[in-house]
Scaffold this active site. Structure first.
Site, PDB file in Angstrom:
ATOM      1  N   HIS A 135      38.181  58.563  21.066  1.00  0.00           N
ATOM      2  CA  HIS A 135      38.819  59.892  21.166  1.00  0.00           C
ATOM      3  C   HIS A 135      40.308  59.810  21.457  1.00  0.00           C
ATOM      4  CE1 HIS A 135      34.676  61.943  22.131  1.00  0.00           C
ATOM      5  NE2 HIS A 135      34.776  61.537  20.884  1.00  0.00           N
ATOM      6  N   CYS A 166      61.083  64.433  12.898  1.00  0.00           N
ATOM      7  CA  CYS A 166      60.848  65.549  11.978  1.00  0.00           C
ATOM      8  C   CYS A 166      60.951  66.925  12.636  1.00  0.00           C
ATOM      9  CB  CYS A 166      59.480  65.405  11.310  1.00  0.00           C
ATOM     10  SG  CYS A 166      58.107  65.631  12.459  1.00  0.00           S
ATOM     11  N   ASN A 229      23.292  56.668  34.612  1.00  0.00           N
ATOM     12  CA  ASN A 229      23.732  58.055  34.759  1.00  0.00           C
ATOM     13  C   ASN A 229      22.972  58.660  35.940  1.00  0.00           C
ATOM     14  OD1 ASN A 229      24.289  60.904  34.325  1.00  0.00           O
ATOM     15  ND2 ASN A 229      24.823  60.363  32.227  1.00  0.00           N
TER      16      ASN A 229
HETATM   17  P1  OAD Z   1      30.445  64.823  30.077  1.00  0.00           P
HETATM   18  O1  OAD Z   1      31.207  65.546  31.148  1.00  0.00           O
HETATM   19  O2  OAD Z   1      29.797  65.625  29.023  1.00  0.00           O
HETATM   20  O3  OAD Z   1      29.302  63.951  30.763  1.00  0.00           O
HETATM   21  C1  OAD Z   1      29.580  63.153  31.881  1.00  0.00           C
HETATM   22  C2  OAD Z   1      28.307  62.438  32.263  1.00  0.00           C
HETATM   23  O4  OAD Z   1      28.614  61.549  33.326  1.00  0.00           O
HETATM   24  C3  OAD Z   1      27.179  63.356  32.759  1.00  0.00           C
HETATM   25  O5  OAD Z   1      25.976  63.022  32.088  1.00  0.00           O
HETATM   26  C4  OAD Z   1      27.101  63.039  34.259  1.00  0.00           C
HETATM   27  O6  OAD Z   1      25.759  63.129  34.749  1.00  0.00           O
HETATM   28  C5  OAD Z   1      27.587  61.612  34.281  1.00  0.00           C
HETATM   29  N1  OAD Z   1      28.193  61.184  35.559  1.00  0.00           N
HETATM   30  C6  OAD Z   1      28.821  61.925  36.499  1.00  0.00           C
HETATM   31  N2  OAD Z   1      29.269  61.140  37.487  1.00  0.00           N
HETATM   32  C7  OAD Z   1      28.915  59.863  37.179  1.00  0.00           C
HETATM   33  C8  OAD Z   1      29.088  58.588  37.802  1.00  0.00           C
HETATM   34  N3  OAD Z   1      29.722  58.468  38.971  1.00  0.00           N
HETATM   35  N4  OAD Z   1      28.590  57.500  37.180  1.00  0.00           N
HETATM   36  C9  OAD Z   1      27.943  57.607  35.988  1.00  0.00           C
HETATM   37  N5  OAD Z   1      27.746  58.774  35.362  1.00  0.00           N
HETATM   38  C10 OAD Z   1      28.230  59.883  35.941  1.00  0.00           C
HETATM   39  O7  OAD Z   1      31.431  63.718  29.468  1.00  0.00           O
HETATM   40  P2  OAD Z   1      31.310  62.919  28.096  1.00  0.00           P
HETATM   41  O8  OAD Z   1      29.897  62.637  27.766  1.00  0.00           O
HETATM   42  O9  OAD Z   1      32.258  61.790  28.184  1.00  0.00           O
HETATM   43  O10 OAD Z   1      35.769  65.046  24.127  1.00  0.00           O
HETATM   44  O11 OAD Z   1      31.872  63.992  27.094  1.00  0.00           O
HETATM   45  C11 OAD Z   1      32.041  63.634  25.752  1.00  0.00           C
HETATM   46  C12 OAD Z   1      33.261  64.316  25.191  1.00  0.00           C
HETATM   47  O12 OAD Z   1      33.208  65.723  25.444  1.00  0.00           O
HETATM   48  C13 OAD Z   1      34.575  63.891  25.818  1.00  0.00           C
HETATM   49  O13 OAD Z   1      35.103  62.704  25.277  1.00  0.00           O
HETATM   50  C14 OAD Z   1      35.454  65.055  25.530  1.00  0.00           C
HETATM   51  C15 OAD Z   1      34.510  66.168  25.902  1.00  0.00           C
HETATM   52  O14 OAD Z   1      34.766  67.401  25.344  1.00  0.00           O
HETATM   53  C16 OAD Z   1      36.891  65.616  23.672  1.00  0.00           C
HETATM   54  O15 OAD Z   1      37.708  66.128  24.408  1.00  0.00           O
HETATM   55  C17 OAD Z   1      37.041  65.522  22.197  1.00  0.00           C
END
Ligand code: OAD
Length: 255
Positions: A135, A166, A229
């Protein structure tokens, strides 16, 4: 905040042993990380209840090209606020454990690829070598019209800085909703998922495509999935091992 040194519940010890065994015998390891791995470095996740960014902000008003065109200053300032958090953050025990797992793979000549959805650059800061940033990276900036990479820029209170080449507005070099992923990064992530025999999925809600499909591509290829997770996700039922805890506490037990 996890240090990885606390006692392990007996019920989890078997799962940890199983995950370690899978990793130790793997010939090719793929890792997918999401915002959860950086939570213990003080960077907010997106979808966690109460603390997630998307609980307070609307993605369509901040993380799309249309949002930037409609209100560039609002979007620029929001990313500047996030960048400020990122530049002051340091890698945590989870990031460091992935460096150790990569080193272990290198020593026994197993393949290793770390695919991240995070834009904070903390895996490289920790010392991970083979990192695929799906990303983009919030520390980098490019221009909106022509994607010219910009090394430095002047922040002003009133206006979004412009491209010296530009004249178009500058934006963060991250992937917004509705935009294509960097093709080389996507190809490397798909190849890692297809060829791995162990897929380690850490701190992601596995709901944003195409990253969300990577563990299922690995499963189709016969790989075992280990999930780390604190909360269950749509992937949990397909995982061979599900470690329900913080990355900073669980990953050091696997390294
Ligand atoms: P999310 O916020 O959707 O998910 C975060 C995950 O981390 C959740 O499942 C939590 O349970 C878990 N979590 C929280 N604390 C934790 C810890 N200490 N150790 C391990 N896990 C933990 O974030 P992403 O899955 O990364 O994209 O989201 C994917 C994409 O959605 C991001 O890259 C971003 C967002 O919109 C864009 O901006 C394009």
């Amino acid at each position: 905040m996890g240090t990885g040194t606390g006692p392990v519940p007996i019920s989890m010890a078997d799962d940890i042993a199983r995950a370690r065994e899978l990793l130790e015998h793997a010939t090719s390891v793929a890792v997918l990380t999401g915002a959860g791995i950086s939570a213990e470095s003080g960077i907010p996740t997106f979808r966690d209840a109460l603390t997630g960014l998307w609980e307070k902000f609307r993605p369509e008003e901040l993380a799309t090209p249309e949002a930037f065109e409609a209100n560039p200053k609002l979007v620029w300032d929001w990313y500047a606020w996030r960048r400020e958090k990122v530049v002051h953050a340091v890698p945590n025990a989870g990031h460091r454990a992935l460096v150790a797992i990569e080193r272990g793979c290198r020593e026994r000549e197993a393949d290793f690829t770390l695919v991240t959805q995070n834009v904070d650059g903390l895996h490289r800061a920790a010392g991970s070598r083979r990192v695929v940033e799906l990303h983009g990276n919030i520390r980098r900036v490019k221009c909106f019209d022509n994607h010219h990479a910009i090394e430095s820029w002047q922040e002003t209170a009133d206006e979004v800085p412009t491209c010296p080449r530009c004249g178009s507005l500058l934006r963060p070099d991250v992937v917004w909703f509705g935009e294509a992923l960097p093709p080389e990064a996507l190809a490397a992530a798909l190849a890692a998922a297809r060829t791995c025999d162990v897929f380690l999925c850490v701190g992601t809600s596995t709901v944003v495509e195409p990253a969300a499909s990577l563990p299922y591509i690995a499963l189709e290829g016969g790989a075992r999935v280990i999930e780390v997770n604190p909360q269950p996700t749509p992937l949990t039922g397909s995982a061979s091992v599900s470690l329900r805890g913080a990355a900073g506490e669980m990953l050091p037990l696997l390294a």
